[in-house]
Each structure stands twice: as structure tokens, then as C-alpha cells.
Write a protein that holds these residues in place. Structure first.
Motif, short mmCIF file in Angstrom:
data_model
loop_
_atom_site.label_atom_id
_atom_site.label_comp_id
_atom_site.label_asym_id
_atom_site.label_seq_id
_atom_site.Cartn_x
_atom_site.Cartn_y
_atom_site.Cartn_z
N LEU A 382 0.85 -1.46 -0.32
CA LEU A 382 0.00 0.30 0.09
C LEU A 382 0.98 0.88 -0.10
O LEU A 382 0.66 2.39 -0.64
CB LEU A 382 -1.03 -0.27 1.22
CG LEU A 382 -2.18 -1.06 1.22
CD1 LEU A 382 -2.55 -1.14 2.27
CD2 LEU A 382 -3.13 -0.96 -0.20
N LEU A 383 1.81 1.24 0.68
CA LEU A 383 2.93 2.20 0.66
C LEU A 383 3.83 2.53 -0.40
O LEU A 383 3.60 3.56 -1.05
CB LEU A 383 3.70 1.72 1.53
CG LEU A 383 5.34 3.40 1.73
CD1 LEU A 383 5.61 2.57 3.22
CD2 LEU A 383 6.68 3.22 1.23
N MET A 384 3.43 1.61 -1.49
CA MET A 384 4.18 1.54 -2.96
C MET A 384 2.93 2.75 -3.85
O MET A 384 3.70 3.30 -4.38
CB MET A 384 4.64 0.66 -3.88
CG MET A 384 6.48 0.18 -3.04
SD MET A 384 6.95 -1.33 -3.63
CE MET A 384 6.16 -2.77 -3.93
N ARG A 385 2.07 1.75 -3.59
CA ARG A 385 1.47 2.33 -4.00
C ARG A 385 0.37 3.63 -3.84
O ARG A 385 0.11 4.37 -5.22
CB ARG A 385 -0.45 1.47 -4.10
CG ARG A 385 -0.09 -0.03 -4.89
CD ARG A 385 -1.48 -0.74 -4.62
NE ARG A 385 -0.98 -2.35 -4.72
CZ ARG A 385 -1.09 -2.31 -6.76
NH1 ARG A 385 -1.28 -2.00 -7.34
NH2 ARG A 385 -0.75 -3.81 -6.75
N ARG A 386 0.88 3.92 -2.72
CA ARG A 386 0.33 5.82 -2.70
C ARG A 386 1.91 6.38 -3.44
O ARG A 386 1.13 7.31 -3.61
CB ARG A 386 0.14 5.85 -1.12
CG ARG A 386 -0.64 4.89 -0.45
CD ARG A 386 -0.74 5.77 1.44
NE ARG A 386 -2.32 4.71 1.81
CZ ARG A 386 -1.82 3.72 2.88
NH1 ARG A 386 -0.59 3.40 3.01
NH2 ARG A 386 -3.23 3.46 3.22
N ALA A 387 2.98 6.27 -3.04
CA ALA A 387 3.81 6.94 -3.84
C ALA A 387 3.56 6.92 -4.84
O ALA A 387 4.60 8.01 -5.61
CB ALA A 387 5.00 5.88 -3.03
N LEU A 388 3.11 6.20 -6.20
CA LEU A 388 2.62 6.11 -7.53
C LEU A 388 2.00 6.51 -7.86
O LEU A 388 1.76 7.12 -8.89
CB LEU A 388 2.96 4.86 -7.92
CG LEU A 388 4.18 3.87 -7.70
CD1 LEU A 388 4.34 2.28 -7.93
CD2 LEU A 388 5.40 4.29 -8.64
N GLY A 389 0.82 6.90 -6.55
CA GLY A 389 -0.44 7.64 -6.94
C GLY A 389 -1.90 6.00 -7.78
O GLY A 389 -2.31 7.02 -8.36
N THR A 390 -0.96 5.29 -6.97
CA THR A 390 -1.74 4.56 -8.26
C THR A 390 -3.24 3.11 -6.83
O THR A 390 -4.37 2.76 -7.15
CB THR A 390 -1.02 3.26 -8.57
OG1 THR A 390 -0.15 2.74 -7.86
CG2 THR A 390 -0.49 3.63 -9.86
N LEU A 391 -2.90 3.93 -5.59
CA LEU A 391 -4.21 3.40 -4.74
C LEU A 391 -5.21 3.67 -4.50
O LEU A 391 -5.64 5.52 -4.52
CB LEU A 391 -3.20 3.76 -3.54
CG LEU A 391 -4.09 2.48 -2.32
CD1 LEU A 391 -4.55 1.28 -2.74
CD2 LEU A 391 -3.78 3.61 -0.84
N ARG A 392 -6.60 2.97 -5.31
CA ARG A 392 -7.41 3.61 -5.37
C ARG A 392 -8.14 4.18 -4.07
O ARG A 392 -7.47 3.44 -2.91
CB ARG A 392 -8.64 2.57 -5.48
CG ARG A 392 -10.05 3.02 -5.68
CD ARG A 392 -10.77 1.48 -6.33
NE ARG A 392 -12.53 2.15 -6.55
CZ ARG A 392 -13.33 0.93 -7.12
NH1 ARG A 392 -13.03 -0.27 -6.68
NH2 ARG A 392 -14.30 1.30 -6.56
N HIS A 393 -9.15 5.46 -4.06
CA HIS A 393 -9.47 5.78 -2.42
C HIS A 393 -10.90 5.46 -2.43
O HIS A 393 -11.64 6.06 -2.96
CB HIS A 393 -9.81 6.90 -3.09
CG HIS A 393 -9.73 7.76 -1.14
ND1 HIS A 393 -9.25 8.40 -0.53
CD2 HIS A 393 -11.49 8.72 -1.24
CE1 HIS A 393 -9.55 9.01 0.57
NE2 HIS A 393 -11.20 8.58 0.76
#
Length: 522
Positions: A382-393
Motif C-alpha cells: 500500500l505504501l508503494m501504491r500511494r507513492a506512485l499514486g495508483t492506490l484507489r481511494h
């Protein structure tokens, strides 16, 4: 390729371990998994000792096994009676197993002090017990109890007990290191003496009191044994028995012995974990071959090397035993760790991408605050996806409140949590009770979110660990919470850190729920 027969005694010797007790239905399920694994003999128990084992032999007859033989365990007849009149011998026959295994005294010390009979009388009861059983059961195995201690104390007599078993026509003589005190270097000389005395096929039954049960089993095979007894995960009395989860791959992959098929070997980790589940024990992550950490790499140099050639830091390919290579992420990590984890999670990262360095710096800063990602790979993804802006809200928590009340002394405290979450444009405000504040918060979050995401009903919390980090602040210390969650398909770990235990738990719970939703929409 020479064949070595595998004899599993998890259902008998394994249940003598502290904290382990199986229901009859559990024992039947384990027997089925052992059969699928390719084990040749499954020792179901001692029918003369308790009703549960008698029930197992009745129930297992209703199950069709592919190859495994079911063995019943017992002892030689009692002194001053005959096999025909010995209840233990008769109960073994009545159980109607494929194989009977009985043990007898090899150590003269035990003959004098435990049985209180003469050495010659002990030889007679070994021989006539086995002769009688051979008339009623097609295959009989003899376990020479305390053989190695007996040999060291009185080699001539110990060998005579084996000869008494051979003269009865027994199918296999198993040398038992019952106290677990023998060391591997002692085997060649002792087994050479045994081979000069008897020609019956030999087996080994090793206990782990000196941490040598697996090594002793392999050494016995190197010295001519063709039958190995042990338990899954090394379960057993005191320090346990030889661990078949280590013995089997070592025999097949390192000693070129015929044991199980390649396909069966790939199920080893699953069978190991299945038995842990039925025993209601947490799997040993550091267990060789099948543990979560068996092929886990943390140092950046190691990770970089295994990315090019796994053999640089892995003694076998983990897939051969149903395991996988894992890359751990910590403040020791290098760029290779981050890239390896990204590949594992199907996240497209480049070694020159500034985000890679940003993630690395974030990890080091967070671990300095008390975070730990080795057991919380879901939080790391989840940390990586947040950094990449790919984590769905998926949702946001507007706020929560947890209340513990105790009405009077002696009453159990009551815990209630209230949460307000926002999903899309809708706000859900709900409350729930629980067994403690964290359970109440978990229940309230699920209650609020399950209306929008029904798949969260499949998710369960398996483990909850709290670690107070050493900061010298007493009850104001930093708290790290590790949570293991899962569904029917897999498990994942999440982490939260705060000087407030409820807040730390909240962050770990939120990550667990987020990860479930990410997994289901990949």
C-alpha cells in the motif's frame, strides 16, 4: 534410485507434544493429506491406550487412501503372560490395521529397572510377541526402544534384542534414539555393528533433544537405513521428533533417494501449514524448507544477487517444496529490494525512477519511528501504491470513538466503538460492541463498510501482536501493532505505530481492510 520408506507418526508420537491434541476428525483429515503427500506408512495411534485411537481405526476404514498403509502402535506383551492373553496385543489385532508396530526394551538398564525381569525373559517376550503378531498381521515393524543408549551401555545385549526380533520374521527393525542424545558421528560405527548382526531392513526413529533428529535420520540412511520415522513439523514429546518436512526434501533433493514424486513434494508447505492449522498453532516462520522465512532475503546485496542467480543465496529452488522467494524490506534494504517487491506485487518500477529512492527513504524513516515491514508486506505494498499514486481511494474514516466501561468490580469491561466513514458521497455512521476496544473498532469499521463492499465479510483477523518499543517512557512508550488478516485464499500482514495503542491498531486495521479491497480488484 534407492527407495526410502516414510513412516509418519504425527498422529501418535506427535500428539504427545505439549499443547497438541487432535480430534478424531482432525486425525482422519491429516491422514488424508499425508496420503496425498506420498507418505508410505501412517501411524494412527495406540489402540490399547485410549478410546480416541480406537475410534480413529474405525473411522479410517471408511476412507479410501491412495497408497499409504495404516499402522497401529503398541508394545510387546507384558511379562508373566502370553500374547494370546495380553490385552495390548489383542487390541492391536482387533484394530485391523495394515501394519502393526510394537516397541521392546533394548537397554539392559530398562529391562532391570522398568520391566523388572531377567535379560533372557526380555528376549523371549520380544520374540514371541512378534511371532504371534506375524501370524495375524501381514506386516510387522519392530521399534528397538532406546537402542543407541542400550548399545553404548551393553552392545552385546542390545544386538541380541535385534536378533530376537529378526528370528521372529519381523519386516523391519527400527533403531530408536528415544532420549535424543545420540550425535551423527556415532552412527557409522554403531550401524556397521548392527548390519553385521542382522540382515533385516533397518529404520531410524530419532528424537530432537540434541537438535540432531533430522541429521541423525539422514546419517542413518547414509549408513543403510531404508525406513525413516518422523512427524510433520517435528511435533513430538519434549523437543520433538525428526521433522519430516526437512527429512523428505533432503532425502529426495540432496541424497537422490526415492521418496515422494516431484508433484507431491510441491505440496509439502501446504501440508505443513494444514497440520499447524488443525493443531491450532502458529506456523514456525523460520522452519527450514516450508517456513515463511526459509527463502526470505533482507540484505540488499543478497537481494541483488538472487535477482540474477537465485542459487547464490538459496540452497534449493523454493518452488520445489511449494514455497516462494520473499524479499524483505527494512532499513537495511537497497534499491534491489524495492524493485524485487514491486515485481512481486506487479507494480511497474524502474531502478532510475525517483519514486524508488523516495520509497526507500520513506521506509528508513518509518522504521526509525518503529515501523516494521518484514511481517507487514500488505502495508508495504500500500505504501508503494500511494507513492506512485495508483492506490484507489475506497473509503475515508472521518472519525472514530472507542469507549470502555466497567460497571462494578468483578464485571467484565464492555467495549463499544463508533465510527463515521465516507464512501463516495455517502457517509455511514455506525457503532458496534466487541471483546475489547480493538475488536469493537474492527467490528464497527466492518459494519460501516460491508454495505458498500460485501467481500469484507470473507475477511478474518488471525493474529494480533503488540510490541512496546523501548523508549524509556514507560506507559507513554511507542507501540507497534502487527495484524495478520486473511480470507479463504491467502493471508496478509499490516502494521501500525503510535504512542496510543488504539491508534496503532486503527492504522493496522485500516491497511488490512484496504489491502483486501486492493486484492479483490487487481
Amino acid at each position: 534410485m534407492d527407495q526410502v520408506l516414510l513412516y509418519d507418526t504425527t498422529l501418535r508420537d506427535g500428539t504427545q507434544a505439549e499443547d497438541i491434541s487432535f480430534l478424531v476428525t482432525d486425525k482422519v483429515r491429516i491422514a488424508q493429506r499425508l496420503d496425498e503427500l506420498g507418505v508410505h506408512y501412517i501411524e494412527g495411534g495406540w489402540p490399547g491406550s485410549n478410546p480416541k485411537d480406537i475410534s480413529f481405526f474405525e473411522e479410517i476404514k471408511k476412507v479410501t487412501l491412495k497408497q499409504a498403509k495404516i499402522a497401529a502402535f503398541g508394545s510387546t506383551r507384558r511379562a508373566k503372560t502370553t500374547p494370546e492373553k495380553d490385552n495390548n496385543i489383542q487390541t492391536l489385532i482387533a484394530a485391523d490395521p495394515d501394519v502393526v508396530t510394537i516397541f521392546g526394551k533394548t537397554w539392559d538398564f530398562h529391562v532391570h529397572e522398568a520391566l523388572r525381569i531377567t535379560l533372557e525373559e526380555n528376549l523371549e517376550l520380544i520374540n514371541d510377541s512378534l511371532v504371534y503378531l506375524k501370524k495375524h498381521i501381514p506386516e510387522v515393524i519392530y521399534d528397538a526402544e532406546h537402542f543407541f543408549d542400550g548399545y553404548k551401555a551393553n552392545p552385546d545385549y542390545a544386538l541380541k534384542t535385534l536378533k530376537a526380533a529378526e528370528d521372529a520374521g519381523v519386516d523391519c527393525i527400527v533403531l530408536c534414539d528415544t532420549n535424543g542424545g545420540t550425535l551423527p558421528h556415532e552412527f557409522p560405527e554403531i550401524m556397521a555393528a548392527v548390519r553385521e548382526t542382522v540382515s533385516t531392513p533397518l529404520g531410524i526413529h530419532a528424537h530432537n533433544d540434541s537438535e540432531c533428529a533430522v541429521a541423525n535420520s539422514l546419517m542413518a540412511v547414509a549408513c543403510g537405513a531404508v525406513h525413516v520415522q518422523g512427524t510433520l513439523n517435528g511435533f513430538g514429546e519434549r523437543c520433538g521428533n525428526a521433522n519430516l518436512c526437512s527429512v523428505i526434501p533432503a532425502l529426495k533433493l540432496k541424497m537422490a533417494k526415492e521418496t515422494v514424486s516431484d508433484e507431491q513434494l510441491q505440496s509439502l508447505r501446504l501440508v505443513s501449514r494444514h497440520v499447524y492449522e488443525l493443531a491450532n498453532l502458529i506456523p514456525n516462520k523460520h522452519q527450514p524448507y516450508v517456513g515463511n522465512s526459509a527463502f526470505a532475503h533482507k540484505g540488499g546485496v543478497h537481494v541483488s544477487a538472487i535477482q540474477r542467480h537465485p542459487e547464490t543465496y538459496e540452497h534449493i529452488r523454493p518452488e520445489r517444496v511449494g514455497n516462494t522467494t520473499r524479499v524483505l524490506v527494512s532499513d537495511l534494504s537497497g534499491r534491489a529490494n524495492i524493485l524485487a517487491k514491486a515485481e512481486q506485487f506487479d507494480i511497474n518500477l524502474d531502478s532510475k525512477d525517483p519514486v524508488t529512492l523516495e520509497i526507500l527513504e520513506d521506509i528508513k524513516e518509518m522504521e526509525n519511528k518503529g515501523y516494521q515491514f518484514e511481517g507487514a508486506e500488505a502495508s508495504f505494498e500500500l505504501l508503494m501504491r500511494r507513492a506512485l499514486g495508483t492506490l484507489r481511494h475506497y473509503f475515508s474514516v472521518i472519525g472514530f470513538r472507542v469507549i470502555d466501561t466497567k460497571q462494578k468490580e468483578g464485571d467484565k469491561p464492555l467495549s463499544e466503538a463508533t465510527v463515521k466513514v465516507k464512501v463516495g458521497g455517502r457517509i455511514e455512521h455506525t457503532a458496534a460492541e466487541g471483546d475489547g476496544p480493538v475488536n469493537a473498532l474492527d467490528n464497527a469499521l466492518r459494519k460501516a463498510l460491508e454495505h458498500f463492499y460485501p467481500q469484507l465479510k470473507e475477511m478474518r483477523l488471525f493474529d494480533y501482536k503488540v510490541r512496546v518499543l523501548p523508549s524509556g517512557q514507560g506507559t507513554a512508550s511507542i507501540t507497534r501493532v502487527l495484524i495478520e488478516s486473511g480470507d479463504d485464499d491467502s493471508r496478509w500482514g499490516t502494521v501500525g505505530v503510535s504512542d496510543n495503542i488504539i491508534d496503532a491498531s486503527y492504522h493496522a486495521l485500516i491497511d488490512a481492510l484496504q489491502y483486501k479491497l486492493v486484492r479483490d480488484t487487481k
